[in-house]
Design an enzyme around this catalytic site. Sequence first.
Site: not given
Length: 478
Positions: A257-258
């Site tokens: 994820s980010k």
Amino acid sequence: MASKSDIGSGTTRPVVTRFAPSPTGFLHIGNARTGLFSWLYARHFGGKALLRIEDTDKQRSTQEAIDVILDGLDWLGLEFDGEPVFQSQRADRHAEVAYKLLEAGRAYKCFSTPEELTEMREQQRANKQPLRYDGRWRDRDPSEAPEGTPFTVRIKTETTGEIVIEDAVQGRVAVKNEEIDDFILLRADGTPTYMLAVVVDDVDMGCTHIIRGDDHLNNAFRQLQVIRAMRGIEDGWEDPVYAHVPLIHGNDGAKLSKRHGALGVDAYRDELGILPETLFNYLLRLGWGHGDKEEFTREEAIALFDIRDVNKGPSRFDMKKLLNMNGHYIREADDARLAGIAAPMIGPDVDIDLLTKAMPVLKTRARDMIELATGAAFLFKQRPLEMSENAASLLNDEARKHLSQISARLRAVSDWTTEALEANLKTYAEELGLGLGKLAQPLRAALTGQTTSPGIFDVLALLGREESLARIDAQASG
Ligand code: GLU
């Protein structure tokens, strides 16, 4: 150099790979890695590395989004062969293939309305059956549909046996043909589906190897159906070698994820200050390796890389490792080049020669280019220097007195070098019976406006006599 790749490319045709990103606004790090693998594989075999921009989603595929990809690849040093192919420009050819399949009886028109298909799926759901098109128009005569009824074109897939892929990364993977329904090739508005477009483009571009994320493995079974159906109709429809590369996970094992670093390549460059050779090497080693070797030049990577050596399991992205590696590459990099990268990050009034001269000192401590640029900023500050809060708090009355003494002593130094300055101030500290730190701290504040900087004697040497004395005097008291 011996490597597993000596067993060959798995095809008798000259190797052609392609990287096929969709312009979504950024070149995702995971995509960049598959791009790198495709490129390396082709270079290893002296083949062609092609680029295809899958720009069929007109809303997202702006020129800007395309430029982000091209720019990211260019920065990583992945130059592809020839001009990129734009998928959106090939819709007529995609439709042509669908109609050829139709004519040959390998595809058929489906007149089912969207409502009918929804009802079909609802029934399948209620009966706990897999949700698949049930082939209701497969054997029906199109004349049974009322004049002018819109239709989709569906492929007539095999219904018995299984379809096997000897994937270069995943190994042998098989799916029963009955699990693959007659999927749509052309929509009711005549536009090609993704499943059709990809496979037509791959074949027309002569791709021998399809290296991509393993989220596309299921698609491969469908795409092979199209390839095999076309084989009797046109030349050149050979099965490619597939290599489905596992996705990158975060360092905790969860989907990237980010927070873990699922960013675009441009963010690694602009926001994290990563050098291209770092990212190249890091992505290369994410799921691939060669013994204990940590560092690969491009030439070594080309010589040693084989897609078959890529791990089957997901690799873990480790930001700390990336940053450490970046620090290493910064220290190895050419000073003038680093200065060229750092200068725009510092500001408009940068003396590039001074920055280059300062680089040996600056680069020993930085792990990224942002840190390096921030650390270099003091060199180009205008007087009166803006002081950080901590720096200002160091400059009390006592410190200011020391500064005026230091100023007087330094004025007498004729040889303005790191060594001479160090010797001079050390003697002074001894005379005063003070630790050097006691003098160095206010001096650093006066010279840089900060409480951290490269070694204080290096700072003096880099700023030069005139600027150093002016900065000291600005803070000194008589
Ligand atoms: N455009 C697809 C993607 O970005 C890749 C398709 C393919 O490699 O076959 O996920």
